[in-house]
Design a protein around this motif. Structure first.
Motif, PDB file in Angstrom:
ATOM      1  N   LEU A 135       4.644   5.800   3.423  1.00 45.47           N
ATOM      2  CA  LEU A 135       3.906   6.060   4.884  1.00 45.47           C
ATOM      3  C   LEU A 135       2.847   6.188   4.524  1.00 45.47           C
ATOM      4  N   SER A 136       1.669   6.786   3.415  1.00 43.03           N
ATOM      5  CA  SER A 136       0.797   7.087   3.656  1.00 43.03           C
ATOM      6  C   SER A 136       0.242   6.099   2.585  1.00 43.03           C
ATOM      7  N   GLN A 137       0.615   5.022   1.795  1.00 47.21           N
ATOM      8  CA  GLN A 137       0.352   3.987   1.077  1.00 47.21           C
ATOM      9  C   GLN A 137       0.443   2.963   2.193  1.00 47.21           C
ATOM     10  N   LEU A 138       1.373   2.830   2.720  1.00 37.66           N
ATOM     11  CA  LEU A 138       1.767   1.437   3.965  1.00 37.66           C
ATOM     12  C   LEU A 138       0.016   1.560   4.985  1.00 37.66           C
ATOM     13  N   GLU A 139      -0.320   2.992   5.370  1.00 42.05           N
ATOM     14  CA  GLU A 139      -1.474   2.867   6.241  1.00 42.05           C
ATOM     15  C   GLU A 139      -2.427   2.465   5.526  1.00 42.05           C
ATOM     16  N   LYS A 140      -2.320   2.743   4.179  1.00 42.01           N
ATOM     17  CA  LYS A 140      -3.627   2.740   3.729  1.00 42.01           C
ATOM     18  C   LYS A 140      -4.155   1.106   3.308  1.00 42.01           C
ATOM     19  N   GLU A 182      -3.080  -1.506   5.332  1.00 41.85           N
ATOM     20  CA  GLU A 182      -2.651  -1.935   6.052  1.00 41.85           C
ATOM     21  C   GLU A 182      -4.351  -2.029   7.891  1.00 41.85           C
ATOM     22  N   PRO A 183      -5.424  -0.436   6.601  1.00 46.84           N
ATOM     23  CA  PRO A 183      -6.339  -1.294   7.120  1.00 46.84           C
ATOM     24  C   PRO A 183      -7.228  -2.850   6.960  1.00 46.84           C
TER      25      PRO A 183
END
Length: 67
Positions: A54-59, A61-62
């Protein structure tokens, strides 16, 4: 007088069938179990690997939004 007692008995039977004034009626037990299950799921901890993903995905996305 006899008519009045019939009405009060019918009202009591109706309330009993509908769960005693419970708006969900017979579905109240299902609703209670679903809420209990949901509360247990929400309180469970997220596995470390899933949190990392999830952390990798959030990084990521921007970076995609800037394109």
């Amino acid at each position: 007088m006899k008519e009045m007692s019939k009405n009060s008995t019918a009202g009591a039977a109706s309330r009993h069938r509908n769960g005693g004034g419970n708006p969900l009626g017979p579905n109240s037990e299902i609703a209670r179990k679903l809420k209990q299950y949901y509360d247990e799921l929400v309180s469970d901890q997220v596995p470390d690997r899933f949190a990392q993903l999830l952390s990798q995905l959030e990084k990521a996305e921007p970076a995609e939004k800037k394109d």
